[in-house]
Design a protein around this motif. Structure first.
Motif, PDB file in Angstrom:
ATOM      1  N   GLU A   5     -44.344 -46.103 -37.855  1.00 34.69           N
ATOM      2  CA  GLU A   5     -44.735 -44.949 -37.059  1.00 34.69           C
ATOM      3  C   GLU A   5     -45.985 -45.209 -36.210  1.00 34.69           C
ATOM      4  O   GLU A   5     -46.930 -45.859 -36.640  1.00 34.69           O
ATOM      5  CB  GLU A   5     -45.000 -43.773 -38.002  1.00 34.69           C
ATOM      6  CG  GLU A   5     -45.424 -42.508 -37.315  1.00 34.69           C
ATOM      7  CD  GLU A   5     -45.613 -41.371 -38.291  1.00 34.69           C
ATOM      8  OE1 GLU A   5     -44.785 -40.452 -38.265  1.00 34.69           O
ATOM      9  OE2 GLU A   5     -46.598 -41.415 -39.066  1.00 34.69           O
ATOM     10  N   LEU A  34     -42.579 -41.732 -33.200  1.00 31.36           N
ATOM     11  CA  LEU A  34     -43.860 -41.282 -32.670  1.00 31.36           C
ATOM     12  C   LEU A  34     -44.251 -39.973 -33.345  1.00 31.36           C
ATOM     13  O   LEU A  34     -43.445 -39.048 -33.445  1.00 31.36           O
ATOM     14  CB  LEU A  34     -43.762 -41.088 -31.158  1.00 31.36           C
ATOM     15  CG  LEU A  34     -45.056 -40.765 -30.410  1.00 31.36           C
ATOM     16  CD1 LEU A  34     -46.053 -41.918 -30.529  1.00 31.36           C
ATOM     17  CD2 LEU A  34     -44.757 -40.484 -28.948  1.00 31.36           C
ATOM     18  N   PRO A  82     -39.023 -36.419 -25.759  1.00 31.22           N
ATOM     19  CA  PRO A  82     -39.078 -36.955 -27.118  1.00 31.22           C
ATOM     20  C   PRO A  82     -37.706 -37.315 -27.679  1.00 31.22           C
ATOM     21  O   PRO A  82     -36.720 -36.651 -27.395  1.00 31.22           O
ATOM     22  CB  PRO A  82     -39.710 -35.829 -27.923  1.00 31.22           C
ATOM     23  CG  PRO A  82     -39.432 -34.584 -27.142  1.00 31.22           C
ATOM     24  CD  PRO A  82     -39.413 -35.015 -25.702  1.00 31.22           C
ATOM     25  N   TRP A  86     -39.020 -38.116 -33.190  1.00 30.67           N
ATOM     26  CA  TRP A  86     -40.423 -37.905 -32.845  1.00 30.67           C
ATOM     27  C   TRP A  86     -40.845 -36.508 -33.285  1.00 30.67           C
ATOM     28  O   TRP A  86     -40.043 -35.572 -33.263  1.00 30.67           O
ATOM     29  CB  TRP A  86     -40.639 -38.054 -31.358  1.00 30.67           C
ATOM     30  CG  TRP A  86     -40.447 -39.449 -30.858  1.00 30.67           C
ATOM     31  CD1 TRP A  86     -40.006 -40.546 -31.553  1.00 30.67           C
ATOM     32  CD2 TRP A  86     -40.680 -39.898 -29.529  1.00 30.67           C
ATOM     33  NE1 TRP A  86     -39.958 -41.645 -30.738  1.00 30.67           N
ATOM     34  CE2 TRP A  86     -40.368 -41.278 -29.489  1.00 30.67           C
ATOM     35  CE3 TRP A  86     -41.116 -39.282 -28.374  1.00 30.67           C
ATOM     36  CZ2 TRP A  86     -40.491 -42.032 -28.332  1.00 30.67           C
ATOM     37  CZ3 TRP A  86     -41.238 -40.029 -27.220  1.00 30.67           C
ATOM     38  CH2 TRP A  86     -40.928 -41.402 -27.207  1.00 30.67           C
TER      39      TRP A  86
END
Length: 165
Positions: A5, A34, A82, A86
């Motif tokens: 991550e 993310l 995204p 995420w």
């Protein structure tokens, strides 16, 4: 053990937007999840003249103002396109402490740099300096840049590659 991550701390500032843009491009290029973190720091409400024994009191942000701030951050996150894995998270507390805590097992922490000088640095401290000093993972500090006319614009991950330096 570090996870794959990438954690990025953002706010609604040129350096916060630059950090998000850099982290998004890095996460896409490396196929990493993310975790976008926006920290709401309690503001200080103190008297004009500080006296011994009275150091002011902490006050939370006005709920309406906090919601406007969250809406801006959600818009920034959504404009980044995204991926499903995420995530965007809002937390309260000291920004440096929260970012370092969230990135404890991350592969990378991405932060923006602000220009706090003089009294501003003393009163607010430097979140980026705290993160660089205390994080357990590598930290990328992304500054905003200035063009020839003096207008501020965001740095992209491309700008941070060796050929862009």
């Amino acid at each position: 053990m570090a996870s794959r991550e990438v954690v990025v701390g953002i706010d609604d500032s040129p350096s916060g937007r630059a950090a998000l843009r850099w982290a998004v491009e890095y996460a896409r290029a490396t196929d990493r999840p993310l975790h976008v973190l926006h920290v709401i720091t309690p503001m200080m409400d103190a008297p004009v003249v500080w006296s011994p024994g009275f150091a002011g009191m902490a006050a939370q942000h006005d709920p309406a103002t906090a919601e406007v701030e969250r809406a801006k951050i959600r818009t920034m996150f959504n404009q980044a396109g995204p991926k499903p894995a995420w995530q965007l998270e809002f937390v309260q507390g000291p920004a440096g402490l929260r970012l370092v805590g969230k990135s404890e097992h991350a592969s990378l922490l991405v932060i923006g740099t602000h220009e706090h000088v003089g009294l501003g640095r003393i009163l607010q401290g430097s979140v980026s300096h705290y993160c660089l000093s205390h994080a357990q993972c590598p930290v990328v500090a992304v500054p905003p840049t200035f063009d020839e006319a003096g207008a501020q614009h965001d740095v992209t991950a491309h700008d941070m590659t060796p050929s862009g330096l």
